[in-house]
Motif scaffolding. Structure first.
Motif, PDB file in Angstrom:
ATOM      1  N   GLY B 165      30.610  40.841  43.207  1.00 26.92           N
ATOM      2  CA  GLY B 165      31.210  40.545  42.581  1.00 26.92           C
ATOM      3  C   GLY B 165      32.803  41.007  43.576  1.00 26.92           C
ATOM      4  O   GLY B 165      32.931  41.902  44.710  1.00 26.92           O
ATOM      5  N   PHE B 166      34.279  39.551  42.732  1.00 25.77           N
ATOM      6  CA  PHE B 166      35.454  39.682  43.402  1.00 25.77           C
ATOM      7  C   PHE B 166      36.331  40.880  42.365  1.00 25.77           C
ATOM      8  O   PHE B 166      36.210  40.522  41.723  1.00 25.77           O
ATOM      9  CB  PHE B 166      35.838  38.865  44.187  1.00 25.77           C
ATOM     10  N   LYS B 167      37.496  41.937  43.256  1.00 26.60           N
ATOM     11  CA  LYS B 167      38.704  42.182  42.204  1.00 26.60           C
ATOM     12  C   LYS B 167      39.614  42.202  42.738  1.00 26.60           C
ATOM     13  O   LYS B 167      39.162  42.451  43.616  1.00 26.60           O
ATOM     14  CB  LYS B 167      37.942  43.697  41.466  1.00 26.60           C
ATOM     15  N   LEU B 168      40.751  40.681  42.701  1.00 25.07           N
ATOM     16  CA  LEU B 168      41.973  40.824  43.042  1.00 25.07           C
ATOM     17  C   LEU B 168      42.731  41.121  41.539  1.00 25.07           C
ATOM     18  O   LEU B 168      43.167  40.747  40.802  1.00 25.07           O
ATOM     19  CB  LEU B 168      41.984  39.497  43.032  1.00 25.07           C
ATOM     20  N   LEU B 169      43.564  41.916  42.250  1.00 24.78           N
ATOM     21  CA  LEU B 169      44.916  42.450  41.642  1.00 24.78           C
ATOM     22  C   LEU B 169      46.194  42.755  42.559  1.00 24.78           C
ATOM     23  O   LEU B 169      45.768  41.793  43.827  1.00 24.78           O
ATOM     24  CB  LEU B 169      44.009  44.027  41.169  1.00 24.78           C
ATOM     25  N   VAL B 170      47.573  42.796  41.599  1.00 23.09           N
ATOM     26  CA  VAL B 170      48.737  42.222  42.150  1.00 23.09           C
ATOM     27  C   VAL B 170      49.806  43.356  42.537  1.00 23.09           C
ATOM     28  O   VAL B 170      49.712  43.568  41.174  1.00 23.09           O
ATOM     29  CB  VAL B 170      49.532  40.844  42.093  1.00 23.09           C
ATOM     30  N   ASP B 171      49.832  43.907  44.034  1.00 20.73           N
ATOM     31  CA  ASP B 171      50.431  45.668  43.837  1.00 20.73           C
ATOM     32  C   ASP B 171      50.230  45.751  43.190  1.00 20.73           C
ATOM     33  O   ASP B 171      51.236  46.793  41.961  1.00 20.73           O
ATOM     34  CB  ASP B 171      51.750  44.595  43.668  1.00 20.73           C
ATOM     35  N   VAL B 172      49.298  46.940  43.197  1.00 23.93           N
ATOM     36  CA  VAL B 172      49.107  47.729  42.247  1.00 23.93           C
ATOM     37  C   VAL B 172      48.614  49.647  43.104  1.00 23.93           C
ATOM     38  O   VAL B 172      47.776  48.996  44.501  1.00 23.93           O
ATOM     39  CB  VAL B 172      48.021  47.725  41.429  1.00 23.93           C
ATOM     40  N   PRO B 173      48.807  49.990  42.836  1.00 21.03           N
ATOM     41  CA  PRO B 173      48.328  51.468  43.834  1.00 21.03           C
ATOM     42  C   PRO B 173      46.966  51.475  44.174  1.00 21.03           C
ATOM     43  O   PRO B 173      45.943  50.877  43.112  1.00 21.03           O
ATOM     44  CB  PRO B 173      48.988  52.420  42.501  1.00 21.03           C
ATOM     45  N   ALA B 181      37.721  48.460  39.998  1.00 17.15           N
ATOM     46  CA  ALA B 181      36.845  47.151  40.534  1.00 17.15           C
ATOM     47  C   ALA B 181      35.635  48.027  40.032  1.00 17.15           C
ATOM     48  O   ALA B 181      34.774  47.968  39.723  1.00 17.15           O
ATOM     49  CB  ALA B 181      37.215  47.999  42.034  1.00 17.15           C
ATOM     50  N   LYS B 182      35.534  49.612  39.988  1.00 18.60           N
ATOM     51  CA  LYS B 182      34.279  50.680  39.555  1.00 18.60           C
ATOM     52  C   LYS B 182      34.210  50.100  38.029  1.00 18.60           C
ATOM     53  O   LYS B 182      32.846  49.662  37.884  1.00 18.60           O
ATOM     54  CB  LYS B 182      34.549  52.285  39.410  1.00 18.60           C
ATOM     55  N   ALA B 183      34.994  49.835  37.050  1.00 22.06           N
ATOM     56  CA  ALA B 183      34.734  49.383  36.043  1.00 22.06           C
ATOM     57  C   ALA B 183      34.739  47.925  35.385  1.00 22.06           C
ATOM     58  O   ALA B 183      33.197  47.718  34.939  1.00 22.06           O
ATOM     59  CB  ALA B 183      36.045  48.606  34.784  1.00 22.06           C
ATOM     60  N   SER B 184      34.873  47.269  36.526  1.00 23.48           N
ATOM     61  CA  SER B 184      34.082  45.866  36.537  1.00 23.48           C
ATOM     62  C   SER B 184      32.545  46.097  37.020  1.00 23.48           C
ATOM     63  O   SER B 184      32.177  44.750  36.436  1.00 23.48           O
ATOM     64  CB  SER B 184      34.956  44.766  37.657  1.00 23.48           C
ATOM     65  N   MET B 185      32.200  46.871  38.273  1.00 19.27           N
ATOM     66  CA  MET B 185      30.837  46.993  38.396  1.00 19.27           C
ATOM     67  C   MET B 185      30.467  47.014  37.437  1.00 19.27           C
ATOM     68  O   MET B 185      28.943  46.749  37.518  1.00 19.27           O
ATOM     69  CB  MET B 185      30.574  47.720  39.453  1.00 19.27           C
ATOM     70  N   GLU B 186      30.384  48.080  36.185  1.00 16.08           N
ATOM     71  CA  GLU B 186      29.552  48.196  35.410  1.00 16.08           C
ATOM     72  C   GLU B 186      29.433  47.396  34.427  1.00 16.08           C
ATOM     73  O   GLU B 186      28.148  46.877  33.942  1.00 16.08           O
ATOM     74  CB  GLU B 186      30.050  49.629  34.826  1.00 16.08           C
ATOM     75  N   LYS B 187      30.456  46.746  34.305  1.00 11.66           N
ATOM     76  CA  LYS B 187      30.149  45.430  33.394  1.00 11.66           C
ATOM     77  C   LYS B 187      29.773  44.142  33.459  1.00 11.66           C
ATOM     78  O   LYS B 187      29.074  43.754  32.631  1.00 11.66           O
ATOM     79  CB  LYS B 187      32.117  45.161  32.481  1.00 11.66           C
ATOM     80  N   ASN B 188      29.756  43.845  34.583  1.00  8.41           N
ATOM     81  CA  ASN B 188      29.318  43.288  35.444  1.00  8.41           C
ATOM     82  C   ASN B 188      27.707  43.163  35.919  1.00  8.41           C
ATOM     83  O   ASN B 188      27.038  42.329  36.627  1.00  8.41           O
ATOM     84  CB  ASN B 188      29.698  42.550  35.713  1.00  8.41           C
ATOM     85  N   ASP B 189      27.036  44.263  35.681  1.00  8.17           N
ATOM     86  CA  ASP B 189      26.073  45.015  36.815  1.00  8.17           C
ATOM     87  C   ASP B 189      26.087  44.401  37.953  1.00  8.17           C
ATOM     88  O   ASP B 189      24.967  43.736  38.511  1.00  8.17           O
ATOM     89  CB  ASP B 189      25.578  44.360  35.427  1.00  8.17           C
ATOM     90  N   LEU B 194      34.247  44.180  45.995  1.00  3.63           N
ATOM     91  CA  LEU B 194      35.417  43.694  47.247  1.00  3.63           C
ATOM     92  C   LEU B 194      36.253  43.791  46.389  1.00  3.63           C
ATOM     93  O   LEU B 194      37.189  42.425  45.597  1.00  3.63           O
ATOM     94  CB  LEU B 194      35.209  42.512  47.465  1.00  3.63           C
ATOM     95  N   ALA B 195      37.427  44.488  46.452  1.00  9.03           N
ATOM     96  CA  ALA B 195      38.453  44.861  45.572  1.00  9.03           C
ATOM     97  C   ALA B 195      39.762  44.694  46.641  1.00  9.03           C
ATOM     98  O   ALA B 195      39.618  44.927  47.748  1.00  9.03           O
ATOM     99  CB  ALA B 195      38.778  46.486  45.173  1.00  9.03           C
ATOM    100  N   ASN B 196      40.748  44.462  46.084  1.00  8.77           N
ATOM    101  CA  ASN B 196      41.634  43.737  46.886  1.00  8.77           C
ATOM    102  C   ASN B 196      42.638  43.580  46.510  1.00  8.77           C
ATOM    103  O   ASN B 196      42.487  43.388  44.780  1.00  8.77           O
ATOM    104  CB  ASN B 196      41.466  42.129  47.885  1.00  8.77           C
ATOM    105  N   ASP B 197      44.131  43.231  47.230  1.00  9.71           N
ATOM    106  CA  ASP B 197      45.831  43.281  46.959  1.00  9.71           C
ATOM    107  C   ASP B 197      45.695  42.032  47.319  1.00  9.71           C
ATOM    108  O   ASP B 197      46.391  42.505  48.094  1.00  9.71           O
ATOM    109  CB  ASP B 197      46.139  44.746  47.022  1.00  9.71           C
ATOM    110  N   LEU B 198      46.665  40.835  46.414  1.00 13.01           N
ATOM    111  CA  LEU B 198      47.718  40.379  47.041  1.00 13.01           C
ATOM    112  C   LEU B 198      48.446  40.220  48.116  1.00 13.01           C
ATOM    113  O   LEU B 198      49.120  39.665  48.926  1.00 13.01           O
ATOM    114  CB  LEU B 198      48.054  39.276  45.816  1.00 13.01           C
ATOM    115  N   ALA B 199      49.340  41.575  47.322  1.00 11.63           N
ATOM    116  CA  ALA B 199      49.968  42.407  48.534  1.00 11.63           C
ATOM    117  C   ALA B 199      49.910  41.771  49.754  1.00 11.63           C
ATOM    118  O   ALA B 199      50.468  42.652  50.667  1.00 11.63           O
ATOM    119  CB  ALA B 199      50.985  43.110  47.452  1.00 11.63           C
ATOM    120  N   GLU B 200      48.065  42.653  49.829  1.00 10.50           N
ATOM    121  CA  GLU B 200      47.700  42.815  51.080  1.00 10.50           C
ATOM    122  C   GLU B 200      47.379  42.056  51.894  1.00 10.50           C
ATOM    123  O   GLU B 200      46.342  42.274  52.764  1.00 10.50           O
ATOM    124  CB  GLU B 200      46.974  44.096  50.802  1.00 10.50           C
TER     125      GLU B 200
END
Lengths: 241, 241
Positions: B165-173, B181-189, B194-200
């Motif tokens: 799965g992919f998780k895109l956030l915007v400008d977060v620590p 990303a970990k929460a998304s992994m659990e929820k979606n099995d 792949l966790a990424n940040d639009l600012a990068e």
């Protein structure tokens, strides 16, 4: 002869990852550019990254995204150059997102009985800290505010240019389409309006009516016929000046 | 080895000419397809007309538009074929337009104190006759309803497949990005996120973290590094099965 063409569809950001887009393939704009290029015209072509566009040897391509970008680019180009004609075929957003809230936020805001609901919602958003809208709600509400009409800039900047506007409706009787086109011609001081109906566009088939100031109507059945018709009528009007 | 890749961004119609689109160039999906194609994998690739995609000899391309289209296509393909892995990089709309009204209509509807505001607005729209939303208002309001989570279908259809799965956030620590990303992994099995940040992300530079079920994190700096990393980790997990 220098011609300015706008084509494709604008897109208005909701947040950093979402936008409201006006769909337009850019095929008709490309056909129009090719028709004028074949006459030796110098072409400035304003469009978006998503739309098809003519080759670089046929036109100078200026990429924009939003309606505000389009207004700025038109102002820049029309201040720098004199155009024989402006063919404004771009599908422009009438509205731009102003605030996005959950339906719960909306109900809270309304409960406080604000004088100006749109303004109160803008303030609600300003209180929020996250940059991306939370998806922890069943319903999201996006409030959009009206954009200024970019087409009205054109004759203000260059009263002498020949302006071809476009009017797209969806599945309406022909009489209504022509009436709306005539009203658009008056309001925007256009010399021609190309009136078309989404229900009569598919692939290369593209039914359109080109209406002039004397309300004479010429008809075309394909994108290349529309492009040729616009070119011929613009050249004829320019010669008659 | 058969791999299913989703890439690009969905778009949800507001009316016949406007849509809400999730922006995604499709470049990363293309790089992932190329990485697996180099290993001789058979690739089904679900994307949109707007996004870049791999050549036809590298993947079978399936074009979709909306989140509902995506759900239907996933169901069709995952019923017909067994996939070693599903790489779900598509930017999917969390919400889809349910009704669009003027701010005046919204205020009228609220004044009638409905139990369910979203439902009352849907009925308001049903009373309207025009197909294109009128632009004779200063503020337009679009109400969107939550889409079902398409990613959750994947393991339900094929519990044995490896899901990225992919998780895109915007400008977060970074810590917050990894937690989400970990929460998304659990929820979606999922097996990896792949966790990424639009600012990068800009051009080929694309900073990403690939997290596995044991919360081990590997880092990549470009789209092709991310593609290689996903390929290596998927192959490693498949061998270990």
């Amino acid at each position: 002869m220098r011609i300015l063409i706008t084509a494709g569809g604008t897109s208005e950001k909701i947040d950093d990852v979402r936008a409201i887009t006006n769909h337009s393939s850019g095929k008709l704009g490309k056909a129009i550019a090719e028709a004028f290029s074949a006459e030796g015209a110098t072409i400035d072509y304003i469009t978006t990254k998503q739309a098809l566009h003519p080759d670089n040897d046929e036109a100078t391509i200026h990429l924009i995204e939003s309606t505000a970008d389009l207004a700025a680019k038109l102002n820049e180009l029309m201040t720098a150059h004199r155009y024989t004609a402006v063919i404004h075929s771009m599908a422009v957003s009438d509205f731009t997102p102003e605030s996005s809230v959950t339906i719960e936020d909306l109900q809270d805001t309304i409960a406080a009985k604000p004088d100006d609901l749109a303004l109160a919602l803008k303030e609600k958003v300003r209180e929020r800290t996250e940059k991306k809208i939370s998806s922890d709600t069943d319903h999201l509400v996006i409030v959009l505010k009206k954009n200024p009409k970019v087409i009205q800039q054109i004759k203000q900047l260059q009263p002498e240019t020949i302006l071809v506007g476009f009017k797209l409706l969806v599945d309406v009787p022909m009489i209504q389409l022509l009436d709306v086109a005539k009203a658009s011609m008056e309001k925007n001081d256009a010399d021609f309006i190309l009136a078309n109906d989404l229900a009569e566009i598919s692939g290369e088939k593209h039914h359109g009516y080109l209406i002039n100031r004397h309300h004479k109507v010429k008809e075309a059945q394909t994108k290349s016929e529309i492009a040729q018709l616009i070119k011929q009528e613009v050249l004829k009007l320019e010669e008659a000046k």
